[in-house]
Design a protein around this motif. Structure first.
Motif, PDB file in Angstrom:
ATOM      1  N   ALA A 635       0.832  -1.209   0.000  1.00 22.98           N
ATOM      2  CA  ALA A 635       0.000   0.000   0.000  1.00 22.98           C
ATOM      3  C   ALA A 635       0.862   1.253   0.000  1.00 22.98           C
ATOM      4  CB  ALA A 635      -0.932  -0.012   1.210  1.00 22.98           C
ATOM      5  N   PHE A 636       1.918   1.256   0.815  1.00 19.87           N
ATOM      6  CA  PHE A 636       2.776   2.439   0.876  1.00 19.87           C
ATOM      7  C   PHE A 636       3.504   2.659  -0.440  1.00 19.87           C
ATOM      8  CE2 PHE A 636       7.081   4.083   1.237  1.00 19.87           C
ATOM      9  CZ  PHE A 636       6.803   5.380   1.676  1.00 19.87           C
ATOM     10  N   LEU A 637       4.020   1.604  -1.059  1.00 16.48           N
ATOM     11  CA  LEU A 637       4.777   1.753  -2.300  1.00 16.48           C
ATOM     12  C   LEU A 637       3.919   2.338  -3.412  1.00 16.48           C
ATOM     13  CD1 LEU A 637       6.817  -1.579  -2.204  1.00 16.48           C
ATOM     14  CD2 LEU A 637       7.684   0.747  -1.798  1.00 16.48           C
ATOM     15  N   ILE A 638       2.647   1.900  -3.522  1.00 17.17           N
ATOM     16  CA  ILE A 638       1.756   2.467  -4.532  1.00 17.17           C
ATOM     17  C   ILE A 638       1.484   3.940  -4.216  1.00 17.17           C
ATOM     18  CG2 ILE A 638      -0.562   2.381  -5.506  1.00 17.17           C
ATOM     19  CD1 ILE A 638       1.275   0.177  -6.515  1.00 17.17           C
ATOM     20  N   SER A 639       1.238   4.254  -2.951  1.00 13.81           N
ATOM     21  CA  SER A 639       0.998   5.651  -2.575  1.00 13.81           C
ATOM     22  C   SER A 639       2.214   6.517  -2.871  1.00 13.81           C
ATOM     23  CB  SER A 639       0.641   5.750  -1.086  1.00 13.81           C
ATOM     24  OG  SER A 639      -0.628   5.199  -0.835  1.00 13.81           O
ATOM     25  N   SER A 640       3.391   5.958  -2.657  1.00 10.57           N
ATOM     26  CA  SER A 640       4.613   6.699  -2.926  1.00 10.57           C
ATOM     27  C   SER A 640       4.746   7.006  -4.413  1.00 10.57           C
ATOM     28  CB  SER A 640       5.824   5.894  -2.439  1.00 10.57           C
ATOM     29  OG  SER A 640       7.031   6.580  -2.678  1.00 10.57           O
ATOM     30  N   ALA A 641       4.431   6.021  -5.255  1.00  7.31           N
ATOM     31  CA  ALA A 641       4.486   6.256  -6.702  1.00  7.31           C
ATOM     32  C   ALA A 641       3.434   7.281  -7.125  1.00  7.31           C
ATOM     33  CB  ALA A 641       4.272   4.939  -7.446  1.00  7.31           C
ATOM     34  N   LEU A 642       2.263   7.237  -6.488  1.00  4.06           N
ATOM     35  CA  LEU A 642       1.207   8.207  -6.812  1.00  4.06           C
ATOM     36  C   LEU A 642       1.540   9.589  -6.269  1.00  4.06           C
ATOM     37  CD1 LEU A 642      -2.026   6.059  -6.312  1.00  4.06           C
ATOM     38  CD2 LEU A 642      -0.781   6.561  -8.428  1.00  4.06           C
ATOM     39  N   HIS A 643       2.387   9.640  -5.250  1.00  2.00           N
ATOM     40  CA  HIS A 643       2.920  10.934  -4.803  1.00  2.00           C
ATOM     41  C   HIS A 643       3.765  11.542  -5.912  1.00  2.00           C
ATOM     42  CE1 HIS A 643       5.662  13.697  -2.674  1.00  2.00           C
ATOM     43  NE2 HIS A 643       4.670  13.863  -1.802  1.00  2.00           N
ATOM     44  N   SER A 644       4.526  10.705  -6.612  1.00  2.75           N
ATOM     45  CA  SER A 644       5.325  11.179  -7.747  1.00  2.75           C
ATOM     46  C   SER A 644       4.435  11.615  -8.905  1.00  2.75           C
ATOM     47  CB  SER A 644       6.273  10.072  -8.221  1.00  2.75           C
ATOM     48  OG  SER A 644       7.237   9.776  -7.231  1.00  2.75           O
ATOM     49  N   ALA A 645       3.220  11.032  -9.000  1.00  6.10           N
ATOM     50  CA  ALA A 645       2.279  11.474 -10.034  1.00  6.10           C
ATOM     51  C   ALA A 645       1.897  12.928  -9.827  1.00  6.10           C
ATOM     52  CB  ALA A 645       1.034  10.585 -10.025  1.00  6.10           C
ATOM     53  N   VAL A 646       1.949  13.387  -8.585  1.00  2.00           N
ATOM     54  CA  VAL A 646       1.653  14.789  -8.279  1.00  2.00           C
ATOM     55  C   VAL A 646       2.913  15.645  -8.394  1.00  2.00           C
ATOM     56  CG1 VAL A 646       0.881  16.396  -6.482  1.00  2.00           C
ATOM     57  CG2 VAL A 646      -0.289  14.193  -6.792  1.00  2.00           C
ATOM     58  N   TRP A 647       4.013  15.168  -7.833  1.00  2.00           N
ATOM     59  CA  TRP A 647       5.198  16.019  -7.701  1.00  2.00           C
ATOM     60  C   TRP A 647       6.318  15.718  -8.705  1.00  2.00           C
ATOM     61  CZ3 TRP A 647       4.954  20.388  -5.254  1.00  2.00           C
ATOM     62  CH2 TRP A 647       3.947  20.552  -4.287  1.00  2.00           C
ATOM     63  N   GLY A 648       6.182  14.652  -9.486  1.00  2.00           N
ATOM     64  CA  GLY A 648       7.175  14.375 -10.523  1.00  2.00           C
ATOM     65  C   GLY A 648       8.509  13.945  -9.962  1.00  2.00           C
ATOM     66  N   GLY A 649       9.567  14.174 -10.728  1.00  2.00           N
ATOM     67  CA  GLY A 649      10.895  13.752 -10.293  1.00  2.00           C
ATOM     68  C   GLY A 649      11.984  14.261 -11.210  1.00  2.00           C
ATOM     69  N   GLY A 650      13.167  13.733 -11.035  1.00  2.19           N
ATOM     70  CA  GLY A 650      14.309  14.142 -11.839  1.00  2.19           C
ATOM     71  C   GLY A 650      14.882  15.472 -11.391  1.00  2.19           C
ATOM     72  N   SER A 651      15.786  15.983 -12.184  1.00  2.00           N
ATOM     73  CA  SER A 651      16.461  17.246 -11.881  1.00  2.00           C
ATOM     74  C   SER A 651      16.226  18.222 -13.026  1.00  2.00           C
ATOM     75  CB  SER A 651      17.976  17.013 -11.702  1.00  2.00           C
ATOM     76  OG  SER A 651      18.658  18.251 -11.647  1.00  2.00           O
ATOM     77  N   TRP A 652      15.487  19.276 -12.756  1.00  2.00           N
ATOM     78  CA  TRP A 652      15.232  20.279 -13.797  1.00  2.00           C
ATOM     79  C   TRP A 652      16.515  21.048 -14.131  1.00  2.00           C
ATOM     80  CZ3 TRP A 652      10.931  19.866 -16.442  1.00  2.00           C
ATOM     81  CH2 TRP A 652       9.874  19.154 -15.871  1.00  2.00           C
ATOM     82  N   LYS A 653      17.353  21.178 -13.141  1.00  2.00           N
ATOM     83  CA  LYS A 653      18.626  21.873 -13.379  1.00  2.00           C
ATOM     84  C   LYS A 653      19.464  21.130 -14.398  1.00  2.00           C
ATOM     85  CE  LYS A 653      22.810  23.389 -10.953  1.00  2.00           C
ATOM     86  NZ  LYS A 653      23.498  23.451  -9.636  1.00  2.00           N
ATOM     87  N   HIS A 654      19.413  19.799 -14.346  1.00  2.00           N
ATOM     88  CA  HIS A 654      20.225  18.989 -15.251  1.00  2.00           C
ATOM     89  C   HIS A 654      19.396  18.423 -16.407  1.00  2.00           C
ATOM     90  CE1 HIS A 654      22.595  18.954 -11.473  1.00  2.00           C
ATOM     91  NE2 HIS A 654      23.638  18.976 -12.305  1.00  2.00           N
ATOM     92  N   LYS A 655      18.203  19.003 -16.602  1.00  3.82           N
ATOM     93  CA  LYS A 655      17.331  18.682 -17.738  1.00  3.82           C
ATOM     94  C   LYS A 655      16.858  17.233 -17.739  1.00  3.82           C
ATOM     95  CE  LYS A 655      19.421  22.270 -20.612  1.00  3.82           C
ATOM     96  NZ  LYS A 655      20.069  22.594 -21.918  1.00  3.82           N
ATOM     97  N   THR A 656      16.711  16.680 -16.529  1.00  2.00           N
ATOM     98  CA  THR A 656      16.145  15.328 -16.443  1.00  2.00           C
ATOM     99  C   THR A 656      14.814  15.342 -15.675  1.00  2.00           C
ATOM    100  OG1 THR A 656      17.352  14.858 -14.396  1.00  2.00           O
ATOM    101  CG2 THR A 656      18.430  14.255 -16.491  1.00  2.00           C
ATOM    102  N   GLY A 657      14.304  16.538 -15.402  1.00  4.17           N
ATOM    103  CA  GLY A 657      13.061  16.639 -14.641  1.00  4.17           C
ATOM    104  C   GLY A 657      11.851  16.161 -15.438  1.00  4.17           C
ATOM    105  N   TRP A 658      10.880  15.635 -14.744  1.00  2.47           N
ATOM    106  CA  TRP A 658       9.647  15.177 -15.394  1.00  2.47           C
ATOM    107  C   TRP A 658       8.452  15.411 -14.468  1.00  2.47           C
ATOM    108  CZ3 TRP A 658       7.253  11.299 -12.593  1.00  2.47           C
ATOM    109  CH2 TRP A 658       8.073  10.548 -11.728  1.00  2.47           C
ATOM    110  N   VAL A 659       7.280  15.495 -15.061  1.00  2.00           N
ATOM    111  CA  VAL A 659       6.060  15.716 -14.287  1.00  2.00           C
ATOM    112  C   VAL A 659       5.160  14.487 -14.381  1.00  2.00           C
ATOM    113  CG1 VAL A 659       6.089  18.213 -14.585  1.00  2.00           C
ATOM    114  CG2 VAL A 659       4.886  16.807 -16.248  1.00  2.00           C
TER     115      VAL A 659
END
Length: 816
Positions: A635-659
């Protein structure tokens, strides 16, 4: 002596005949005399009232309006008014008043007419409960016997209390409590002496003497009551003079509905009728306290309405409801005729009917049903380019005349000023609940209950699109996959032998990333990855896993399209299923009734929900725990991935950011939110489900006609930046309604992130391969794993740094 003897014999014979007559009459009417049990358990026909959890009335069901009151809660002047008028010797007689009977007999003998009934309050109670108002001698005999019977079984106060709660007082009000509300909108203790006398004068002729239908006769009757009170010395001369000079202030008052929430109250009505039967449900005074909170329920209703209007406006104006005159040469109806036309229009809140009377360069003047003339400024008109179809709109208007002309009958609504409007074509539903125990905090089943009683929140089974993916990914994690597992995000071309065609599921939009981690694939809602995971786990095993979340077997189709959301599920079922990820893996039972009481506030039962227990609560066995259907880690792992659905990931500074697809939830500026969008083929159904540990909300938007697409909207030159364009989808059609609602639902809620489950390990991984990494830069991040799924290989064989961390949330390296 002989004469005296004969007279004595005559008296004895008459006495015996009288006794025999009374006995004969008694046995004749015996079957109509109520038993002790009937009298003790007599039920007042009191309507069922439905309240919010915090006590605001949202609806009332039942033909007769009655508000039961206890004798001790009735003001003394009101009691005196009834006693003085109806039965001043009530506390002295034994159910019948011999003086009144003799007086009535004299009137009957002298006039031959039954002008006076000689009925005591006890006799009136007998008639009201057990007999009719028919003026017949046998009814009067029955009335007397029943009254005597009542006096033996009940105290005087009990009789008077029953009478005052039972008596008919006009305009469907029964009892003094209801009459005070119907005529004056007040509680009994708030009534003036004149108002009390008015109510006390109603029993004689509730229809003919009530102050709404016949104020002149009602005033005369009121003054008679005041005169009786003065004669019996219940009031002083000065009080009498003041009260008789008081104006008639009565007017019709409806039930004091404090929050109109028809969809949830209809659910209550249906439940109560099924449980108790219609007669008992509607007439025994049940007070049902729902689980919804008034402020949050109101916010849900408003969010749904505003969101549907936003959709409708970006798809164009469909034109006026009617055209009353078209040309300047046409005769313009008189103002009275226009108002008559408007009064015949059934308005559906928040829409207001109006007729355009003048059109200026960039504004229009409109006559409303109230007789008020209002102006729609350009800001309320400039959206209204012509509607062509769901996928096409006309050019943006440049002047008010491009949209309106005099004689048009239109709809308006207030939205920071008057705005041209129309009834939205799509439908929507919102369900919000507490994922820990299933308490429904808010529920809305459509735009207008008056227009459609179809409750889409609980009745509409619609394809869920990508809202199904968290459950597919949960099955994959249970099968040994991890959030760091790499799946190929590439097109699929699968030949279906049975159909003789190739199945080519596509991403939406058709962008493919190649090898991708499962966390990012879920956050970005990659369709082909979902299909590959379904294949990896197996179709039947995946379907069986979905059934754990409470979905009906017949709704879970056994085909690979299941991975893309072809299952049809109601919004409430979706909210229940998703709650499992928010509460640590438990399947809760949604409930919408918190408590049921009788008319006097005695509790008849409270909700006893199953709780998502933690380990300590489960061991203590102090509450009813909801079943654990998936592990807390899953349950936590799915919620964690869905947290990324809101906040994205990667590094925008290094042009690897994603939403992620749910990035619009960032507008709430809360780091404790997880969420998932959902869109079906051709934008027929759109969804968003988002949550933290304490609040979970699902929003669905679509047409009731499940074959109709929500279409797309082109850019409107009049509206500038920030407008929604392109194909309708979960993120741009359903999620804005979710954001609107959650802004209120979460405003007083502390941050409630889904905490990491025990037994999970956080290690640093390489973002490209999902293998262990010893680097501490933008090419890596911390990821959570169940202990038996932690990677054992490094992307490079550099073990100089430990990959383990005590960081609590893996998103810390991916936030932007």
């Amino acid at each position: 002596m002989t004469l005296l003897k004969r007279l004595l014999q005559f008296i004895i014979v008459c006495g015996l005949l009288g006794v025999l007559t009374l006995l004969a009459l008694y046995y004749y009417v015996k079957s109509d005399i109520p038993s002790v049990e009937v009298l003790k358990e007599v039920q007042l026909q009191t309507p069922m009232q439905v309240f919010t959890k915090d006590g605001k009335l949202i609806n009332q069901f039942g033909e007769k309006r009655r508000i039961p009151v206890k004798i001790n809660d009735i003001p003394k002047p009101l009691l005196n008014a009834f006693l003085a008028t109806e039965d001043n010797r009530f506390y002295d007689h034994f159910g019948i008043d011999p003086i009144g009977i003799v007086r009535s007999a004299i009137v009957l003998i002298s006039t031959g007419q039954k002008k006076q009934g000689a009925s005591t309050i006890t006799m009136q109670l007998a008639r009201n409960f057990f007999l009719t108002r028919e003026k017949a001698y046998i009814r009067k005999v029955k009335e007397i016997f029943i009254a005597l019977h009542i006096e033996q079984l009940l105290s005087k106060d009990e009789i008077l209390e029953l009478y005052l709660n039972k008596i008919e007082l006009g305009h469907r009000s029964f009892g003094i409590g209801a009459a005070a509300q119907v005529y004056y909108g007040k509680e009994l203790h708030e009534l003036t002496l004149a108002q009390m006398a008015m109510i006390a004068g109603l029993p004689k002729a509730p229809s003919a003497l009530n102050p709404i239908s016949n104020p002149t006769r009602a005033k005369s009757r009121r003054n008679v009551v005041l005169g009786r009170m003065l004669t019996e010395k219940y009031i002083t001369r000065s009080e009498y003079n003041e009260a008789t000079q008081a104006p008639i202030t009565a007017k019709r008052h409806g039930a004091e509905i404090e929050l109109y929430a028809p969809y949830i109250s209809e659910m209550v009505r249906a439940y109560m009728v099924e449980r108790y039967g219609a007669e008992k449900a509607y007439n025994t005074g049940f007070r049902v306290y729902t689980s919804v909170e008034s402020e949050i329920q109101l916010a849900a209703q408003q969010a749904l309405i505003d969101n549907l209007h936003d959709y409708d406006m970006r798809h164009g104006y469909r034109g006026p409801e009617a055209v009353l005159w078209q040309h300047e040469a046409d005769p313009i109806p008189a103002r009275a005729e226009l108002l008559k036309t408007l009064k015949s229009v059934n308005e559906i809140a928040p829409l207001v009917a109006g007729i355009v009377t003048h059109v200026y360069e960039q504004s229009a003047e409109v006559l409303l049903k109230s007789g008020q003339s209002v102006v729609i400024e350009w800001d309320g008109l400039k959206w209204a380019r012509a509607y062509i179809n769901e996928k096409r709109q006309g050019n943006a208007p440049k002047a008010a005349a491009d949209v309106l002309s005099p004689g048009m009958q239109i709809w308006l609504r207030e939205n920071n000023g008057w705005q041209l409007s129309q009834y939205p074509q799509p439908s929507s539903a919102i369900v919000s609940l507490d994922p820990k125990d299933g308490r429904i905090k808010a529920l809305v089943g459509g735009y207008s209950f008056a227009q459609s009683q179809y409750n889409r929140a609980v009745q509409a089974k619609r394809q869920v699109g990508s809202n199904i993916k968290p459950f597919i990914y949960s099955a994959a994690l249970e099968d040994g996959y991890t959030l760091a597992s790499i799946i190929n995000d590439a097109p699929i071309n699968h030949w279906d032998k049975s159909l003789g065609v190739a199945w080519r599921p596509k991403n939406s939009p058709e962008v493919y990333s190649g090898p991708i981690r499962i966390r990012r694939a879920l956050a970005q809602s990659k369709n082909v990855v979902s299909v590959r995971l379904l294949r990896g786990v197996g179709l039947q095993r995946s379907a069986d896993h979905l059934l754990k979340f409470g979905f009906a077997d017949e709704d879970i189709n056994r085909s690979e399209s299941l991975a893309l959301g072809s299952a049809a599920i109601t919004p409430l079922e979706m909210a229940r299923g998703m709650s499992t990820f928010a509460n640590g893996g438990h399947l809760i039972e949604p409930y919408f009734i918190s408590e049921i009481t009788d008319a006097y506030g005695n509790s008849l039962g409270k909700a006893q929900p199953l709780i998502a227990c933690d380990e300590e609560q489960r061991l203590e066995n102090t509450m009813q725990c909801a079943p654990q259907i998936i592990s807390e880690q899953n349950a936590f792992l799915i919620s964690s991935a869905l947290h990324s659905a809101v906040w994205g990931g990667g590094s925008w500074k290094h042009k690897t950011g994603w939403v992620g697809t749910g990035w619009r939830a960032q507008a709430l500026k809360r780091r404790d939110l997880s969420g998932k969008t959902g869109t079906t083929n051709n934008s027929v159904d759109t969804w968003f489900t988002g949550y933290n540990r304490n609040v979970l909300t699902t929003v669905w938007v679509g047409f009731d006609d499940a074959s109709k697409s929500l279409g797309r909207a082109a850019y409107n030159n009049n509206l500038g930046k920030g407008q929604t364009v392109g194909a309708e989808a979960g993120a741009i059609t359903a999620q804005p309604g979710w954001v609107r609602f959650m802004k209120t639902a979460l405003q007083n809620e502390p941050l409630a992130p889904i905490d990491p489950a025990p037994g999970l390990t956080s290690v640093r991984i390489d973002l490209k391969t999902g293998l262990l990494s010893s680097k501490n830069d933008y090419t890596s991040r911390f990821e959570y794993f169940e202990s038996d799924t932690v990677p054992t290989k490094y992307v490079q064989q550099d073990k100089s740094k430990t990959p383990f961390s005590t960081d609590s949330l893996p998103e810390q390296d991916e936030l932007f």
